[in-house]
Scaffold this motif. Structure first.
Motif, mmCIF file in Angstrom:
data_model
loop_
_atom_site.group_PDB
_atom_site.id
_atom_site.type_symbol
_atom_site.label_atom_id
_atom_site.label_comp_id
_atom_site.label_asym_id
_atom_site.label_seq_id
_atom_site.Cartn_x
_atom_site.Cartn_y
_atom_site.Cartn_z
ATOM 1 N N ALA A 49 0.848 -1.193 0.000
ATOM 2 C CA ALA A 49 0.000 0.000 0.000
ATOM 3 C C ALA A 49 0.883 1.242 0.000
ATOM 4 C CB ALA A 49 -0.895 0.005 1.227
ATOM 5 N N GLU A 84 -4.468 -2.056 0.462
ATOM 6 C CA GLU A 84 -3.894 -2.680 -0.721
ATOM 7 C C GLU A 84 -4.944 -2.947 -1.795
ATOM 8 O OE1 GLU A 84 -3.389 -4.087 2.361
ATOM 9 O OE2 GLU A 84 -1.320 -3.531 2.719
ATOM 10 N N SER A 108 5.802 -2.544 -6.249
ATOM 11 C CA SER A 108 4.711 -3.330 -5.699
ATOM 12 C C SER A 108 4.266 -4.379 -6.699
ATOM 13 C CB SER A 108 3.530 -2.412 -5.367
ATOM 14 O OG SER A 108 2.483 -3.145 -4.777
#
Length: 146
Positions: A49, A84, A108
């Motif tokens: 996140a 997320e 990510s």
């Protein structure tokens, strides 16, 4: 009011992008043809996140053949510092094709991107595509082993 029956009779489930490994590069889903549907919900998850990880919807008249995809105003969503999972729900797009565009400002992984089309103009929707997605509907089954 939701009509009687199974949810899968009234929505079309499509994986529009497979899982992406950790990186900072942009990810773009496949285009979704909105013919026969008035709305679509895109859903995905970031591995990390961060407020600079964002998703937004873009649209095109012809899946980018001659009409390039353009961002849809106001549809950018940031994952924030702790969330997320992200989704965007769009009703009545102005063009025939829509897709999700993902910016990963922080390295990510990105899980699969799903498009859930709804408000179908015709039912029942077929959600079984050989080699892609399969499922079943069950009504009041007895207990026991599968």
């Amino acid at each position: 009011m939701f009509p009687n029956g199974y949810l899968t009779d009234f929505v079309k489930l499509t994986k529009v992008k497979d899982h992406s490994t950790a990186d900072t590069t942009a990810v773009t889903s496949d285009g979704v043809d909105m013919t026969g549907y008035d709305a679509v919900l895109f859903l995905t998850s970031f591995g990390t996140a961060n407020a600079n990880n964002t998703v937004e919807i873009a649209q095109s008249d012809d899946d980018g053949s001659t009409d390039a995809y353009s961002d849809v105003t106001g549809t950018k969503v940031a994952s924030g510092a702790s969330d997320e999972d992200v989704w965007i729900d769009l009703q009545r797009p102005q063009k025939k094709w829509v897709r999700l565009e993902v910016a990963r400002g922080t390295s990510s992984a990105l899980e699969s991107i799903w498009a859930i089309q709804y408000k179908a103009r015709a039912v029942a929707v077929d959600n079984t595509i050989s080699g892609t997605i399969v499922g079943e509907q069950h009504h009041s089954p007895a207990e026991g082993s599968a």
